[in-house]
Design an enzyme around this catalytic site. Structure first.
Site, mmCIF file in Angstrom:
data_model
loop_
_atom_site.group_PDB
_atom_site.id
_atom_site.type_symbol
_atom_site.label_atom_id
_atom_site.label_comp_id
_atom_site.label_asym_id
_atom_site.label_seq_id
_atom_site.Cartn_x
_atom_site.Cartn_y
_atom_site.Cartn_z
ATOM 1 N N HIS A 122 -4.410 -4.981 0.201
ATOM 2 C CA HIS A 122 -4.062 -5.540 1.516
ATOM 3 C C HIS A 122 -4.614 -6.857 1.577
ATOM 4 O O HIS A 122 -5.359 -7.434 2.138
ATOM 5 C CB HIS A 122 -4.751 -4.705 2.725
ATOM 6 C CG HIS A 122 -4.440 -3.420 2.717
ATOM 7 N ND1 HIS A 122 -2.981 -3.136 3.575
ATOM 8 C CD2 HIS A 122 -4.692 -2.202 2.377
ATOM 9 C CE1 HIS A 122 -2.777 -1.877 3.820
ATOM 10 N NE2 HIS A 122 -3.927 -1.139 3.015
ATOM 11 N N GLU A 181 -3.256 -9.103 3.370
ATOM 12 C CA GLU A 181 -3.123 -9.571 4.620
ATOM 13 C C GLU A 181 -4.384 -9.245 5.522
ATOM 14 O O GLU A 181 -4.637 -9.828 6.706
ATOM 15 C CB GLU A 181 -2.014 -9.069 5.215
ATOM 16 C CG GLU A 181 -1.900 -7.240 5.943
ATOM 17 C CD GLU A 181 -1.914 -6.254 4.700
ATOM 18 O OE1 GLU A 181 -2.080 -5.199 5.098
ATOM 19 O OE2 GLU A 181 -1.781 -6.826 3.675
ATOM 20 N N CYS A 205 0.860 -1.133 -0.033
ATOM 21 C CA CYS A 205 -0.015 -0.125 0.023
ATOM 22 C C CYS A 205 0.738 1.278 0.054
ATOM 23 O O CYS A 205 1.756 1.526 -0.999
ATOM 24 C CB CYS A 205 -1.014 0.140 1.271
ATOM 25 S SG CYS A 205 -2.485 1.272 0.715
#
Length: 305
Positions: A235, A237, A142
């Protein structure tokens, strides 16, 4: 194989409840195995949450990985106890004398600032330059992806009219790459950002390859140096409820925020969000660790250059 983590790290207890296998430094040191060394520069405000998210996604590899959390002197966390930082994080000044098989650099809520205005920009550039020659492969996530593309290649970031917020469908532009092994023809991933990098800016730079993008969210993964660098604007994660928490937090503060797209069933925030990115996320990080770190890093870690 387990992730090797500092003893007593808070994430360990949370992940044990998810049947994720981790191991403390002391136990790992008693085994005759050369684990991969992975550093994580965590720039997010809620560091314990981010630690847990990344440990969860890295734990699916069959490789034994020792994780060191990195901090930089010019960035003081206001949302994480100092005791936690002192117990589990190492200063970059100490770590820069060492080499690592892999590095993860997280995002940070700095999208509206010029890079040069960021208080720790100079030290972050030093980390980036160190990684260029002392780490086998690095993933920038990001804001860190935007910062890395700017630092190394001069690619500018552009603010978006509205926050790119939700779970979006993506296509692979080179599906034969090892990073995409096992992927379906399309994959989903969460985004949460106020800026972007444009395809036309990246295409001007020799050595940068856009390898995944979204019709709605734009450029998503850029590869450089044959996989020694990946710049990821989404993202993978994120936990199932991360976007939900961000949305309700901003609503509670009275901030302008649109509902995350393609996230709640029937766009009803009262319903549990649908997770559509977990398989792709696990595959991407497992492939990275296997094909771009383990298969490429020398047995003698000091030979990395």
């Amino acid at each position: 194989m387990p992730l090797i983590l500092p003893d007593q790290l808070p994430a360990i207890d949370a992940l044990k409840q998810e049947n994720i296998f981790t191991m403390g430094y002391k136990r790992a040191d008693s085994q005759q195995i050369r684990p991969l060394r992975l550093a994580v520069l965590n720039l997010m405000p809620l560091k314990i949450t981010t630690e847990t998210d990344f440990i969860r996604i890295l734990s699916n590899s069959a490789l034994q990985i020792k994780v060191d959390f990195m901090k930089i002197k010019s960035h003081t966390s206001k949302n994480t106890p100092m005791e936690h930082m002192m117990a589990f994080y190492r200063n970059f000044e100490d770590m820069k004398k060492e080499k690592y098989d892999g590095l993860l650099v997280t995002g940070a809520p700095l999208e509206f600032m010029d890079y040069e205005e960021v208080r720790y920009w100079g030290e972050l550039q030093e980390v980036f330059n160190w990684a260029h020659h002392n780490v086998t492969s690095t993933i920038y996530v990001c804001w860190a992806a935007f910062a890395g593309l700017y630092h190394f290649y001069g690619v500018p970031k552009h603010n978006t009219p509205h926050k790119v917020f939700g779970v979006f469908k993506h296509k692979m532009l080179n599906p034969e790459l090892p990073i995409f092994r096992g992927f379906d023809d399309e994959f989903f991933a969460p985004h949460s950002r106020h800026c972007e990098v444009k395809r036309e800016d990246i295409e001007k730079v020799p050595g940068l390859d856009i390898i995944a993008e979204s019709d709605e969210a734009g450029v998503t993964i850029v590869e450089a140096r044959n996989g020694r660098e990946f710049f990821i604007t989404c993202h993978f994660e994120y936990s199932p409820l991360t976007l939900d928490g961000e949305y309700k937090r901003d609503l509670g503060k009275g901030l302008p925020i649109n509902m995350p797209q393609n996230y709640y069933p029937g766009d009803n925030p009262a319903l549990t969000p649908v997770v559509r990115w977990r398989a792709a996320a696990n595959l991407l990080y497992t492939n990275w660790l296997n094909y771009y770190v383990y298969q490429e890093t020398p047995f003698n870690i000091n030979d990395i250059n």
